[in-house]
Design a protein around this motif. Structure first.
Motif, PDB file in Angstrom:
ATOM      1  N   SER A   1      -4.523   2.475  -3.756  1.00 52.95           N
ATOM      2  CA  SER A   1      -3.486   2.214  -2.786  1.00 52.95           C
ATOM      3  C   SER A   1      -4.087   0.984  -2.087  1.00 52.95           C
ATOM      4  O   SER A   1      -3.342  -0.247  -2.081  1.00 52.95           O
ATOM      5  N   ALA A   2      -5.184   1.037  -1.430  1.00 52.61           N
ATOM      6  CA  ALA A   2      -5.985  -0.310  -0.990  1.00 52.61           C
ATOM      7  C   ALA A   2      -6.064  -1.307  -1.591  1.00 52.61           C
ATOM      8  O   ALA A   2      -5.642  -2.473  -1.377  1.00 52.61           O
TER       9      ALA A   2
ATOM     10  N   ALA B   1      -7.475  -2.180   4.139  1.00 51.44           N
ATOM     11  CA  ALA B   1      -6.902  -3.244   3.620  1.00 51.44           C
ATOM     12  C   ALA B   1      -6.911  -4.327   4.344  1.00 51.44           C
ATOM     13  O   ALA B   1      -7.362  -5.531   3.565  1.00 51.44           O
TER      14      ALA B   1
ATOM     15  N   CYS C   1       0.718  -1.233  -0.087  1.00 49.08           N
ATOM     16  CA  CYS C   1      -0.113  -0.087  -0.082  1.00 49.08           C
ATOM     17  C   CYS C   1       0.887   1.169   0.167  1.00 49.08           C
ATOM     18  O   CYS C   1       0.583   2.111  -0.558  1.00 49.08           O
TER      19      CYS C   1
ATOM     20  N   LEU D   1      -0.861   5.595   6.125  1.00 49.19           N
ATOM     21  CA  LEU D   1      -0.787   4.253   5.500  1.00 49.19           C
ATOM     22  C   LEU D   1      -1.125   3.169   6.651  1.00 49.19           C
ATOM     23  O   LEU D   1      -1.760   2.186   6.447  1.00 49.19           O
TER      24      LEU D   1
ATOM     25  N   GLY E   1      -2.766  -2.702  -2.894  1.00 47.05           N
ATOM     26  CA  GLY E   1      -2.019  -3.516  -1.931  1.00 47.05           C
ATOM     27  C   GLY E   1      -2.679  -4.896  -1.657  1.00 47.05           C
ATOM     28  O   GLY E   1      -2.014  -5.790  -1.219  1.00 47.05           O
TER      29      GLY E   1
END
Length: 132
Positions: A119-120, A64, A11, A56, A123
């Motif tokens: 990003s999630a 995530a 991520c 994050l 990831g």
């Protein structure tokens, strides 16, 4: 390496890479034109690093990891987290800072929503790919 660390690293790489490209190319002139009078000549990189590391953790712990390998769930809940987090920042700035514009608030909220979602999701996808 634990699945959680792989997820955090994946991520982080996606988030940082996309945000770096966004901030140094696409957004740079818009931010300068819209809110240049309140921008620092150079960003404080230590503070920026602190934001990335902290945010994050939130992406991984709240989005995530709970997605449990479901990329679509990570994408959708990542979008929600990004919208709320960036909305909090941008709407607060819009209500308290002279020179912060509605245009920047809207652009930044859209970017934060998209960036967090991607990003999630990436990831989760990457972690599922290599940790399964």
């Amino acid at each position: 390496m634990s699945k959680f660390l792989i997820l955090y690293a994946a991520c982080t790489v996606v988030f940082f890479a996309l945000d770096f490209v966004w901030l140094t190319t696409i957004a740079k002139s818009t931010y300068q034109r819209e809110i240049g009078s309140i921008l620092l000549p150079n960003p404080n990189l230590a503070v920026a690093a602190g934001f990335y590391l902290l945010y994050l953790v939130g992406v991984v712990v709240l989005v995530a990891a709970p997605a449990e390998g479901d990329v679509l769930k990570a994408l959708l809940t990542g979008a929600l987290l990004g919208f709320v987090a960036y909305g909090t920042y941008d709407l607060t700035n819009l209500s308290t800072l002279k020179g912060f514009t509605p245009t920047i608030a809207a652009i930044d909220m859209a970017w934060g929503t998209s960036l967090t979602a991607l990003s999630a999701a990436v990831g989760v996808w990457f972690t599922r790919l290599i940790a399964s």
